[in-house]
Design a protein around this motif. Structure first.
Motif, short mmCIF file in Angstrom:
data_model
loop_
_atom_site.label_atom_id
_atom_site.label_comp_id
_atom_site.label_asym_id
_atom_site.label_seq_id
_atom_site.Cartn_x
_atom_site.Cartn_y
_atom_site.Cartn_z
N LEU A 228 -6.43 -6.58 -2.60
CA LEU A 228 -5.81 -5.27 -2.68
C LEU A 228 -6.83 -4.17 -2.38
CD1 LEU A 228 -3.41 -3.43 -3.44
CD2 LEU A 228 -4.20 -3.57 -5.82
N GLY B 6 -7.70 0.13 5.19
CA GLY B 6 -6.67 1.09 5.59
C GLY B 6 -7.25 2.48 5.77
N ALA C 198 0.81 -1.22 0.00
CA ALA C 198 0.00 0.00 0.00
C ALA C 198 0.84 1.27 0.00
CB ALA C 198 -0.95 -0.01 1.19
N SER D 97 -7.81 -4.25 1.27
CA SER D 97 -6.78 -3.69 2.14
C SER D 97 -6.79 -2.17 2.10
CB SER D 97 -5.40 -4.21 1.72
OG SER D 97 -5.31 -5.61 1.90
N LEU D 98 -6.94 -1.61 0.90
CA LEU D 98 -6.99 -0.16 0.77
C LEU D 98 -8.19 0.42 1.51
CD1 LEU D 98 -6.00 0.43 -2.97
CD2 LEU D 98 -4.67 1.02 -0.96
N LEU E 135 0.62 3.69 -3.25
CA LEU E 135 -0.04 4.99 -3.12
C LEU E 135 0.92 6.13 -3.43
CD1 LEU E 135 -2.23 4.39 0.06
CD2 LEU E 135 -2.99 4.48 -2.32
#
Length: 663
Positions: free
Chosen positions: A304, A311, A283, A307-308, A287
């Motif tokens: 993915l 987060g 991440a 997770s983003l 990013l």
């Protein structure tokens, strides 16, 4: 089935023959692009000091021809299979296309592979040459103890040290440094270059471009043979499937490129006259790169996106009360507006030939009332989230597994166009993708224009029906068309099991079609659990509900031939420890926290809250017992490169824990 106006619009270019005509093989397509748009950017790559450089189509094509000249001198020829053990980077595309230019095929794998896996693959296809990203990958083979008698040469993209050179020499393997090959390639004569160009012209559509060994959730890996035409069929159709793409778009590449999902997009980007920027799925790195590159498109696996999203929520927890309230309120407004907007615009999956008028009337009042409020939320809150994701994203594609409904709903709420797609390696792999102009949640998109898809019934004896079921009827999904694989390497017996005599590929997935020619996945036939009482349980659906919890990282449902279903649970360590601290739970270690009565009571509530009759689960689908596992699942051990659980491995690794669930 009669096509709707929406489907006709997507397919119009393809059906009318107005789509761009493509050549017969991949290197030829790249050559045409290099001639048509020589100075346009193809690759965006970090240099030695961490700054991005732009490499043009002409420059990349020249590097490919030069590398092919060197590989030809090394003895690589038409029909050869060359190992390619590397993750996504600029050299991957160059080496891949250089091999294809000679009529050879690559056998790829990622850096997360074990030495045993790589040795098995290289022995199975009898590779004499293998390309490794770095010496660590070659060392894995040396350490695993398996001999590879045919391997005589190894190319390392990252330069090896002297110790590795000695080890390779002792095993009769000649070691080459990629940088030296590049330097040698630049010295290639005009005659040598012409010979490679002539070789490209000889490659026919049905010649093998790659053999991808599946890392599926069950059974021994199988080598899927994909041809140039398998890929060219998808290249010809991609513009019709993604009509909002434009020349010069930047695609961010973060996934293991050996896998069929990311692999095909290396070629689709070329077909779309776009560029590839390379990053990593971590991440923080991704990013930062997105902020720098400002990509317009990207592909990612569901894990993915999950997770983003998690987060972002975790970050909000540490903000002040006003910021937390504003964010949570905006997301609620976004979800409500998205619900109303879908009904007003007709973006609801239909399984019968009913009118959309009632959906429109049902959603129009909330739409009107929420529109001004949503506009404020978009300007004040969602714009900041979009900026974190690069600020210029047109859309992103999620593939390689099922996108969780809550994750899908979050991105839908904030106005981020996340398009779920569907496919399998054996179909090269794209079978469907949501229309970026009219995305419908709850399905995996419109059937890709290059393939035919149908849903057929499964008979009691295990055979499949031969007639397509009507929309809304559940069955086995089959695919037919140019992009379906040539077969499994050296395994015609396995090939005949999945491809019928008339060319229909059994995907092994359970689903249904909608009235708009879209696919909805409901389960996986091969993963179906049959309980002692005869009930069939689809574990993937239950697991998807469980991982909706911010405290559950992974969940695997078990119970084949048992009285009930149970689950292996991998908790989200950071989220759970934060909760435990806030609740003043006393514990001396992570393991002791998981063993505590408070943790078990909490997870019992979390599970029951998500899997019950109100959430649509039958009694036989309820989780009777569970066990909390202290360690996260690791790639190559419990999960594959796509982030999917390898059920057969997990079953062996946690045999003791599974047994305890049914005592």
């Amino acid at each position: 089935m009669k096509k709707t106006k929406a489907v006709k619009k997507i397919l119009s270019l393809f059906e009318k023959g107005e789509a761009e005509t493509f050549p017969k093989n991949i290197p030829l397509m790249l050559r045409e692009r290099a001639q048509l748009i020589p100075e346009s950017t193809l690759q965006i790559v970090k240099n030695e000091v961490g700054e991005y450089e732009h490499h043009s189509y002409k420059r990349v094509y020249n590097r490919i021809i030069e590398m092919a000249c060197v590989l030809k001198k090394m003895g690589v020829k038409r029909g050869d299979f060359v190992g390619l053990m590397s993750d996504n980077r600029r050299e991957w595309l160059i080496l891949d296309c250089a091999l294809l230019s000679l009529g050879a095929a690559d056998v790829p794998r990622g850096c997360d592979s074990t030495g045993m896996e790589m040795a098995f693959i290289l022995n199975y296809v009898q590779c004499s040459v293998c390309i490794f990203e770095n010496q660590k990958q070659l060392q894995k083979i040396f350490d695993c103890g398996e001999k590879i008698p045919t391997l005589s040469a190894a190319i390392l993209i990252d330069s090896p040290d002297d110790d590795m050179k000695k080890k390779a020499k002792a095993r009769g393997i000649k070691l080459y440094k990629y940088i030296d090959l590049e330097d040698a390639g630049r010295k290639a004569s005009a005659k040598e270059r012409a010979a490679v160009e002539a070789e490209i012209d000889k490659t026919e559509r049905d010649e093998i471009a790659t053999i991808i060994f599946t890392s599926g959730t069950t059974g021994e890996p199988k080598g899927v043979m994909l041809t140039h035409d398998n890929y060219m069929a998808q290249c010809e159709a991609v513009k019709a499937a993604l009509p909002s793409t434009k020349d010069g778009d930047i695609w961010l590449s973060v996934l293991p490129v050996w896998h069929s999902f990311e692999r095909v997009f290396q070629y689709l980007v070329v077909a779309l006259k776009s560029a590839i920027a390379y990053s990593k799925p971590a991440a923080a790195t991704m990013l930062a790169d997105m902020a720098c590159i400002q990509p317009t498109w990207m592909c990612g696996v569901p894990r993915l996106w999950e997770s983003l999203a998690h987060g972002i929520f975790r970050k909000m927890k540490n903000e002040n009360t006003v910021t937390r309230f504003s964010f949570n309120f905006a997301v609620r407004v976004g979800k409500a507006f998205a619900w109303a907007n879908d009904r007003v615009r007709g973006l609801i999956c239909r399984y019968s030939n009913s009118t959309r008028v009632f959906d429109f009337l049902y959603g129009v009042i909330p739409f009107i009332l929420l529109l001004p409020l949503y506009g404020i939320c978009k300007l004040v809150v969602f714009k900041k989230i979009h900026k974190v994701l690069g600020g210029h994203m047109v859309a992103a594609i999620s593939g390689g597994g099922a996108l969780q409904s809550d994750v899908d709903a979050f991105y839908h709420a904030i106005g981020f166009n996340l398009l779920e797609g569907y496919g399998i390696t054996e179909a090269g792999p794209v079978l469907s993708v949501r229309n970026p102009l009219k995305p419908r949640s709850g399905c995996v998109g419109v059937v890709f224009p290059a393939v035919r898809v149908r849903v057929v019934a499964m008979n009691e004896d295990g055979t499949l029906g031969t007639h397509a079921l009507a929309p809304g009827k559940k069955g086995i999904i089959e695919a037919q068309g140019r992009q379906v694989m040539k077969g499994y390497y050296k395994r015609p017996d396995l090939t005949s099991h999945v491809i019928s005599k008339d060319g229909w590929l059994n995907t092994g997935d359970i689903g249904m079609m909608t009235q708009d020619n879209e696919i909805k996945i409901t389960g996986r036939a091969k993963d179906t659990i049959v309980l002692l009482a005869g009930e069939n349980v689809e574990p993937a659906v239950i697991e998807a509900a469980l991982v909706n919890s911010p405290y559950i990282a992974r969940a695997m449902v078990v119970g084949q031939d048992k009285k009930y279903v149970a689950a292996l649970i991998v908790p989200e360590k950071e989220a759970l420890t934060e909760l435990a601290d806030s609740m003043r739970i006393m514990y001396s270690s992570w393991e002791s926290l998981l063993e505590s009565s408070e943790a078990h009571t909490f997870f019992r509530e979390e599970i029951d809250k998500r899997v019950n009759d109100k959430t649509g689960f039958r009694i036989c689908e309820r989780i009777n017992r569970f066990v909390l596992l202290p360690n996260a699942f690791e790639t190559g051990r419990e999960i594959n490169a796509k982030g999917e659980m390898m059920r057969h491995k997990i079953t062996k690794l946690y045999a003791k824990e599974i047994k305890s669930l049914f005592v």
